[in-house]
Design a protein around this motif. Structure first.
Motif, PDB file in Angstrom:
ATOM      1  N   ALA A   1       1.661   6.404  -7.339  1.00 27.84           N
ATOM      2  CA  ALA A   1       0.667   7.018  -7.120  1.00 27.84           C
ATOM      3  C   ALA A   1       1.065   8.785  -7.194  1.00 27.84           C
ATOM      4  O   ALA A   1       0.262   9.588  -7.353  1.00 27.84           O
ATOM      5  CB  ALA A   1      -0.398   6.634  -6.469  1.00 27.84           C
TER       6      ALA A   1
ATOM      7  N   ALA B   1       1.885   1.153  -3.699  1.00 26.85           N
ATOM      8  CA  ALA B   1       1.347   2.404  -4.347  1.00 26.85           C
ATOM      9  C   ALA B   1       1.351   3.719  -3.815  1.00 26.85           C
ATOM     10  O   ALA B   1       1.096   4.902  -4.696  1.00 26.85           O
ATOM     11  CB  ALA B   1      -0.007   1.219  -4.281  1.00 26.85           C
ATOM     12  N   ALA B   2       1.474   3.909  -2.876  1.00 23.50           N
ATOM     13  CA  ALA B   2       1.382   5.262  -3.111  1.00 23.50           C
ATOM     14  C   ALA B   2       2.128   6.214  -3.150  1.00 23.50           C
ATOM     15  O   ALA B   2       1.694   7.177  -3.967  1.00 23.50           O
ATOM     16  CB  ALA B   2       0.902   6.646  -1.454  1.00 23.50           C
TER      17      ALA B   2
ATOM     18  N   LEU C   1       0.260  -1.345   0.064  1.00 25.67           N
ATOM     19  CA  LEU C   1       0.066  -0.231  -0.280  1.00 25.67           C
ATOM     20  C   LEU C   1       0.671   1.045  -0.128  1.00 25.67           C
ATOM     21  O   LEU C   1       0.460   2.333  -0.900  1.00 25.67           O
ATOM     22  CB  LEU C   1      -1.206   0.191   1.222  1.00 25.67           C
ATOM     23  CG  LEU C   1      -2.116  -1.472   1.406  1.00 25.67           C
ATOM     24  CD1 LEU C   1      -2.907  -1.175   2.644  1.00 25.67           C
ATOM     25  CD2 LEU C   1      -3.088   0.226   0.307  1.00 25.67           C
TER      26      LEU C   1
ATOM     27  N   LYS D   1      -3.054   9.245   2.647  1.00 25.52           N
ATOM     28  CA  LYS D   1      -3.418  10.226   1.287  1.00 25.52           C
ATOM     29  C   LYS D   1      -3.613   9.202   0.279  1.00 25.52           C
ATOM     30  O   LYS D   1      -4.350   9.715  -0.987  1.00 25.52           O
ATOM     31  CB  LYS D   1      -1.889  10.871   0.728  1.00 25.52           C
ATOM     32  CG  LYS D   1      -1.315  12.189   1.670  1.00 25.52           C
ATOM     33  CD  LYS D   1      -0.244  12.807   1.199  1.00 25.52           C
ATOM     34  CE  LYS D   1      -0.120  14.170   2.083  1.00 25.52           C
ATOM     35  NZ  LYS D   1       1.396  14.783   1.816  1.00 25.52           N
ATOM     36  N   LEU D   2      -3.047   7.874  -0.342  1.00 21.78           N
ATOM     37  CA  LEU D   2      -3.791   7.178  -0.773  1.00 21.78           C
ATOM     38  C   LEU D   2      -4.985   6.376  -0.658  1.00 21.78           C
ATOM     39  O   LEU D   2      -6.194   6.491  -1.779  1.00 21.78           O
ATOM     40  CB  LEU D   2      -2.910   5.741  -0.655  1.00 21.78           C
ATOM     41  CG  LEU D   2      -3.472   4.426  -1.904  1.00 21.78           C
ATOM     42  CD1 LEU D   2      -2.985   5.213  -2.885  1.00 21.78           C
ATOM     43  CD2 LEU D   2      -2.512   3.671  -1.444  1.00 21.78           C
TER      44      LEU D   2
ATOM     45  N   LEU E   1       1.415   8.001   4.199  1.00 20.02           N
ATOM     46  CA  LEU E   1       1.317   8.389   2.493  1.00 20.02           C
ATOM     47  C   LEU E   1       0.234   7.380   2.393  1.00 20.02           C
ATOM     48  O   LEU E   1      -0.151   7.123   1.450  1.00 20.02           O
ATOM     49  CB  LEU E   1       2.191   7.362   2.037  1.00 20.02           C
ATOM     50  CG  LEU E   1       3.855   8.092   1.262  1.00 20.02           C
ATOM     51  CD1 LEU E   1       4.784   6.972   1.701  1.00 20.02           C
ATOM     52  CD2 LEU E   1       3.872   9.074   0.956  1.00 20.02           C
ATOM     53  N   TYR E   2      -0.297   6.729   3.830  1.00 17.52           N
ATOM     54  CA  TYR E   2      -1.476   5.333   3.173  1.00 17.52           C
ATOM     55  C   TYR E   2      -2.234   5.889   3.401  1.00 17.52           C
ATOM     56  O   TYR E   2      -3.309   6.586   2.460  1.00 17.52           O
ATOM     57  CB  TYR E   2      -0.857   4.836   4.602  1.00 17.52           C
ATOM     58  CG  TYR E   2      -2.218   3.747   4.152  1.00 17.52           C
ATOM     59  CD1 TYR E   2      -2.953   3.099   3.367  1.00 17.52           C
ATOM     60  CD2 TYR E   2      -3.075   4.334   5.008  1.00 17.52           C
ATOM     61  CE1 TYR E   2      -3.583   2.055   3.761  1.00 17.52           C
ATOM     62  CE2 TYR E   2      -4.709   3.395   5.522  1.00 17.52           C
ATOM     63  CZ  TYR E   2      -4.968   2.928   4.844  1.00 17.52           C
ATOM     64  OH  TYR E   2      -5.875   2.098   4.567  1.00 17.52           O
TER      65      TYR E   2
ATOM     66  N   TYR F   1       2.184  10.309  -4.571  1.00 16.57           N
ATOM     67  CA  TYR F   1       2.357  10.611  -3.664  1.00 16.57           C
ATOM     68  C   TYR F   1       3.438  11.833  -2.816  1.00 16.57           C
ATOM     69  O   TYR F   1       3.790  10.274  -2.351  1.00 16.57           O
ATOM     70  CB  TYR F   1       0.871   9.960  -2.267  1.00 16.57           C
ATOM     71  CG  TYR F   1      -0.258  10.343  -2.734  1.00 16.57           C
ATOM     72  CD1 TYR F   1      -1.495  11.098  -3.184  1.00 16.57           C
ATOM     73  CD2 TYR F   1      -1.177   8.607  -3.438  1.00 16.57           C
ATOM     74  CE1 TYR F   1      -2.491  11.329  -3.687  1.00 16.57           C
ATOM     75  CE2 TYR F   1      -2.573   8.991  -3.988  1.00 16.57           C
ATOM     76  CZ  TYR F   1      -3.246   9.918  -4.273  1.00 16.57           C
ATOM     77  OH  TYR F   1      -4.251  10.044  -4.382  1.00 16.57           O
TER      78      TYR F   1
ATOM     79  N   TYR G   1      -8.921  -3.964  -3.635  1.00 15.73           N
ATOM     80  CA  TYR G   1      -7.877  -3.078  -3.955  1.00 15.73           C
ATOM     81  C   TYR G   1      -6.440  -3.549  -3.637  1.00 15.73           C
ATOM     82  O   TYR G   1      -5.319  -3.647  -4.336  1.00 15.73           O
ATOM     83  CB  TYR G   1      -7.519  -1.400  -3.884  1.00 15.73           C
ATOM     84  CG  TYR G   1      -6.470  -1.143  -3.964  1.00 15.73           C
ATOM     85  CD1 TYR G   1      -6.517  -0.151  -5.252  1.00 15.73           C
ATOM     86  CD2 TYR G   1      -5.532  -0.420  -3.615  1.00 15.73           C
ATOM     87  CE1 TYR G   1      -5.670   0.411  -5.330  1.00 15.73           C
ATOM     88  CE2 TYR G   1      -4.357   0.055  -3.601  1.00 15.73           C
ATOM     89  CZ  TYR G   1      -4.024   1.181  -4.759  1.00 15.73           C
ATOM     90  OH  TYR G   1      -3.374   1.488  -4.927  1.00 15.73           O
TER      91      TYR G   1
ATOM     92  N   LEU H   1      -8.332   7.189  -3.564  1.00 14.22           N
ATOM     93  CA  LEU H   1      -9.125   5.908  -2.873  1.00 14.22           C
ATOM     94  C   LEU H   1     -10.498   6.432  -2.975  1.00 14.22           C
ATOM     95  O   LEU H   1     -11.686   6.050  -3.706  1.00 14.22           O
ATOM     96  CB  LEU H   1      -8.649   4.517  -2.462  1.00 14.22           C
ATOM     97  CG  LEU H   1      -7.307   4.139  -3.471  1.00 14.22           C
ATOM     98  CD1 LEU H   1      -6.493   3.390  -2.407  1.00 14.22           C
ATOM     99  CD2 LEU H   1      -7.434   3.266  -4.704  1.00 14.22           C
TER     100      LEU H   1
END
Length: 215
Positions: A106, A102-103, A99, A166-167, A163-164, A108, A197, A171
């Motif tokens: 993306a 992924a942030a 996760l 913001k992700l 970061l999480y 972030y 996800y 989402l």
């Protein structure tokens, strides 16, 4: 966002997200438990970490998860949410790493100002209660750390949490635009949307468990 949403979030990203506050929250509850030796608690934590070797327990897309990271995560997870098998702990840590990556993928980012503010807010509880603060400082003394050293050591975990966050916010916005539908025809909640996800990230990742005891 309701209580169910936040509960689901904690289940998906429990320890690195909570590590900054785990000790503080436990110590805040200590008066109800009574008889807790906080110095000894910290000393035991330090001894556990000192026994962890420097090897990796798993590789996630080629990136190692160190045994020390796994040990810290396992202890934080158990303190925050209860007992899990060693493999369950590893799987949760892997999902957390995916996760966070992924942030980053993306786009972030977290500024130093955001990081400083988050850590300051996280430790505000200790500043409000002198008893809890003294207990926490005793715990840190057992670990051989000062408060400032502990805060500095938590910066990476705090960055991952931000970061999480913001992700998850991104989402949530996507989910609001195109809410998925469950198999029974009812609207799918965001918690389940987020789980799917994360499951997709896990299934697409190249995961190699190096420690035979965790397979």
């Amino acid at each position: 966002m309701g209580t169910g949403y936040h509960t689901r979030i904690k289940r998906l990203l429990p320890a690195a997200a909570l590590l900054i506050l785990t000790a503080a929250l436990l110590l805040a509850a200590a008066p109800a438990r009574g008889g807790v030796d906080f110095f000894q608690m910290g000393r035991q934590a330090a001894e556990t970490l000192s026994k962890a070797d420097g090897g990796a327990v798993a590789l996630v897309d080629g990136d190692p998860i160190s045994r020390t990271s796994y040990q810290i995560y396992r202890d934080g997870l158990s303190n925050a949410l209860g007992s899990f098998t060693d493999r369950e702990v590893l799987d949760k840590l892997i999902r957390q790493r995916l996760l966070v990556q992924a942030a980053i993928d993306a786009g972030y980012t977290v500024t130093d100002e955001e990081l400083d503010g988050y850590i300051s807010d996280s430790f505000a509880l200790l500043e409000q209660d002198e008893t809890v603060k003294a207990q926490f400082e005793a715990y840190l003394s057992g670990r051989g750390m000062t408060m400032d050293e502990y805060k500095a050591s938590m910066r990476d975990s705090a960055r991952e949490m931000l970061l999480y966050d913001k992700l998850a916010a991104g989402l949530q916005a996507e989910y609001a635009q195109q809410p998925a539908t469950a198999s029974d025809g009812a609207p799918e909640g965001f918690g389940r949307y987020l789980e799917r996800y994360t499951d997709a990230l896990y299934e697409a990742a190249e995961i190699e468990v190096l420690d035979p005891s965790l397979r």
